[in-house]
Motif scaffolding. Sequence first.
Motif, PDB file in Angstrom:
ATOM      1  N   PRO A   1       6.610 -15.133  -5.963  1.00 19.98           N
ATOM      2  CA  PRO A   1       7.658 -15.774  -5.675  1.00 19.98           C
ATOM      3  C   PRO A   1       8.769 -15.144  -4.945  1.00 19.98           C
ATOM      4  N   ASP A   2       8.752 -13.792  -4.873  1.00 20.52           N
ATOM      5  CA  ASP A   2       9.470 -12.822  -4.388  1.00 20.52           C
ATOM      6  C   ASP A   2       8.678 -11.675  -3.899  1.00 20.52           C
ATOM      7  N   THR A   3       8.381 -11.347  -2.664  1.00 21.60           N
ATOM      8  CA  THR A   3       7.681 -10.271  -2.206  1.00 21.60           C
ATOM      9  C   THR A   3       8.373  -9.017  -2.461  1.00 21.60           C
ATOM     10  N   ASP A   4       9.703  -9.018  -2.179  1.00 19.80           N
ATOM     11  CA  ASP A   4      10.463  -7.766  -2.425  1.00 19.80           C
ATOM     12  C   ASP A   4      10.749  -7.363  -4.027  1.00 19.80           C
ATOM     13  N   ALA A   5      10.406  -8.268  -4.945  1.00 19.11           N
ATOM     14  CA  ALA A   5      10.514  -7.928  -6.234  1.00 19.11           C
ATOM     15  C   ALA A   5       9.278  -6.914  -6.655  1.00 19.11           C
ATOM     16  N   VAL A   6       8.073  -6.872  -5.981  1.00 24.79           N
ATOM     17  CA  VAL A   6       6.991  -6.395  -6.384  1.00 24.79           C
ATOM     18  C   VAL A   6       7.015  -4.832  -6.253  1.00 24.79           C
ATOM     19  N   ASP A   7       6.726  -4.147  -7.331  1.00 29.10           N
ATOM     20  CA  ASP A   7       6.729  -2.731  -6.925  1.00 29.10           C
ATOM     21  C   ASP A   7       5.178  -2.116  -6.398  1.00 29.10           C
ATOM     22  N   LEU A   8       5.255  -2.386  -5.143  1.00 29.70           N
ATOM     23  CA  LEU A   8       4.195  -2.213  -4.234  1.00 29.70           C
ATOM     24  C   LEU A   8       3.667  -0.981  -4.224  1.00 29.70           C
ATOM     25  N   ALA A   9       4.758   0.066  -4.033  1.00 24.59           N
ATOM     26  CA  ALA A   9       4.722   1.649  -3.919  1.00 24.59           C
ATOM     27  C   ALA A   9       3.777   2.243  -5.385  1.00 24.59           C
ATOM     28  N   ARG A  10       3.928   1.516  -6.189  1.00 19.59           N
ATOM     29  CA  ARG A  10       3.308   2.036  -7.498  1.00 19.59           C
ATOM     30  C   ARG A  10       2.082   1.229  -7.667  1.00 19.59           C
ATOM     31  N   LEU A  11       1.745  -0.022  -7.613  1.00 21.91           N
ATOM     32  CA  LEU A  11       0.704  -0.943  -7.840  1.00 21.91           C
ATOM     33  C   LEU A  11      -0.196  -0.859  -6.792  1.00 21.91           C
ATOM     34  N   GLY A  12       0.190  -0.845  -5.272  1.00 24.92           N
ATOM     35  CA  GLY A  12      -0.692  -0.758  -4.259  1.00 24.92           C
ATOM     36  C   GLY A  12      -1.872   0.297  -4.372  1.00 24.92           C
ATOM     37  N   PRO A  13      -1.532   1.549  -4.674  1.00 19.51           N
ATOM     38  CA  PRO A  13      -2.692   2.648  -4.967  1.00 19.51           C
ATOM     39  C   PRO A  13      -3.735   2.188  -5.933  1.00 19.51           C
ATOM     40  N   GLU A  14      -2.957   1.645  -6.933  1.00 21.57           N
ATOM     41  CA  GLU A  14      -3.843   1.502  -8.254  1.00 21.57           C
ATOM     42  C   GLU A  14      -4.681   0.387  -7.816  1.00 21.57           C
ATOM     43  N   ILE A  15      -4.221  -0.887  -7.067  1.00 19.15           N
ATOM     44  CA  ILE A  15      -5.486  -1.559  -6.499  1.00 19.15           C
ATOM     45  C   ILE A  15      -6.279  -1.134  -5.749  1.00 19.15           C
ATOM     46  N   GLU A  16      -5.747  -0.493  -4.777  1.00 19.21           N
ATOM     47  CA  GLU A  16      -6.701   0.192  -3.463  1.00 19.21           C
ATOM     48  C   GLU A  16      -7.631   0.977  -4.057  1.00 19.21           C
ATOM     49  N   HIS A  17      -7.560   1.510  -5.224  1.00 21.70           N
ATOM     50  CA  HIS A  17      -8.634   2.406  -5.641  1.00 21.70           C
ATOM     51  C   HIS A  17      -9.597   1.870  -6.901  1.00 21.70           C
ATOM     52  N   ASP A  18      -9.166   0.581  -7.263  1.00 19.39           N
ATOM     53  CA  ASP A  18      -9.839  -0.065  -8.189  1.00 19.39           C
ATOM     54  C   ASP A  18     -11.333  -0.315  -8.033  1.00 19.39           C
ATOM     55  N   PRO A  19     -12.159   0.096  -8.770  1.00 16.65           N
ATOM     56  CA  PRO A  19     -13.783   0.133  -8.732  1.00 16.65           C
ATOM     57  C   PRO A  19     -14.071  -1.263  -8.393  1.00 16.65           C
ATOM     58  N   LEU A  20     -13.435  -2.342  -8.440  1.00 22.51           N
ATOM     59  CA  LEU A  20     -13.888  -3.656  -7.778  1.00 22.51           C
ATOM     60  C   LEU A  20     -14.095  -3.668  -6.392  1.00 22.51           C
ATOM     61  N   PHE A  21     -13.312  -2.625  -5.550  1.00 22.80           N
ATOM     62  CA  PHE A  21     -13.302  -2.470  -4.434  1.00 22.80           C
ATOM     63  C   PHE A  21     -14.091  -1.519  -3.865  1.00 22.80           C
ATOM     64  N   PRO A  22     -15.648  -1.285  -3.411  1.00 23.07           N
ATOM     65  CA  PRO A  22     -16.312  -0.236  -3.184  1.00 23.07           C
ATOM     66  C   PRO A  22     -15.860   0.524  -1.937  1.00 23.07           C
ATOM     67  N   GLU A  23     -15.333  -0.047  -1.179  1.00 20.84           N
ATOM     68  CA  GLU A  23     -14.739   0.361   0.161  1.00 20.84           C
ATOM     69  C   GLU A  23     -13.112   0.541   0.307  1.00 20.84           C
ATOM     70  N   ARG A  24     -12.417   0.490  -0.932  1.00 22.51           N
ATOM     71  CA  ARG A  24     -11.020   0.382  -1.116  1.00 22.51           C
ATOM     72  C   ARG A  24     -10.664  -0.941  -0.417  1.00 22.51           C
ATOM     73  N   ILE A  25      -9.465  -1.219  -0.673  1.00 26.27           N
ATOM     74  CA  ILE A  25      -8.822  -2.553  -0.205  1.00 26.27           C
ATOM     75  C   ILE A  25      -7.477  -2.419   0.310  1.00 26.27           C
ATOM     76  N   ASN A  26      -6.926  -3.238   1.225  1.00 29.97           N
ATOM     77  CA  ASN A  26      -5.658  -3.362   1.666  1.00 29.97           C
ATOM     78  C   ASN A  26      -4.932  -4.332   0.732  1.00 29.97           C
ATOM     79  N   VAL A  27      -3.680  -4.049   0.275  1.00 29.24           N
ATOM     80  CA  VAL A  27      -3.098  -4.773  -0.848  1.00 29.24           C
ATOM     81  C   VAL A  27      -1.963  -5.633  -0.093  1.00 29.24           C
ATOM     82  N   ASN A  28      -1.744  -7.064  -0.014  1.00 23.08           N
ATOM     83  CA  ASN A  28      -0.791  -7.660   0.440  1.00 23.08           C
ATOM     84  C   ASN A  28      -0.137  -8.524  -0.562  1.00 23.08           C
ATOM     85  N   VAL A  29       1.251  -8.611  -0.668  1.00 23.57           N
ATOM     86  CA  VAL A  29       2.127  -9.647  -1.413  1.00 23.57           C
ATOM     87  C   VAL A  29       2.830 -10.418  -0.447  1.00 23.57           C
TER      88      VAL A  29
END
Length: 270
Positions: free
Chosen positions: A157-185
Amino acid sequence: MRVPFVKMHGLGNDFVVLDGRTESVPAMTNALAAALADRHTGIGCDQLVLLEPSDAADFRMRIFNSDGSEVEACGNATRAVGLLHGAAARIETAGGLISASPAEGGISVEMGQPRFDWDRIPLAYAMDTLTMPVGWEDLDAPTAVNVGNPHVIFFVPDTDAVDLARLGPEIEHDPLFPERINVNVATITARDSIRLRVWERGAGLTRACGTGACATAIGAMRRGLVDRAVTVTLPGGPLRIEWRDDDEIVMTGAAAESFRGAFDPADYGA
């Protein structure tokens, strides 16, 4: 030997460009790329871009993130390089052949065709990439698209409300993504308008990400949320994204040269 460079940016996503098509440049390593990208002790940039001769295109473009990792594609860097080249060009990248040409509103880049298969993203195991059955806290049910490099997109609903600085690296390095991932909200604001923030793999929060804008637009189009041509507005400014009937993605936006200089590779251990 001092090596010339050009500092450029696309909507604030900034690059150090080394032109090795006719000039001698040092052999690029991950360590040297990271040292040059350092904003305190180097030149400073989000990505280092190396231009080289190519047998398959007008020239080859290699892209290194600020952590030194080499990546397949960068839409903003392609626009900057298109501006530097000054004419239409076919460009070889690790993500495939793309083209750039001057256009109204800046530089237009044909980014190739999107990939949706789970093993082309890639993911660690098979799943539906249109609505993925995964989530991280309040971010869930994303879509995944590869547009030369891998992206996962969350519509919120609001991209600015997402704490992307905290969640971004967690998602980037999740084992689901073997080559890491770019995270978009992303937030859909109209049938032809999207607001977007990006955590870029290997670079962190960025003012603009061309491949992220393309991937987000394609994801929204696949879900029927927007039409086939949209304006994606990032913190650094807008990009126009069109998904043509021939399956090609076309991105158009501004790029600029900031300044030129030279450095001694010996100062960076090269």
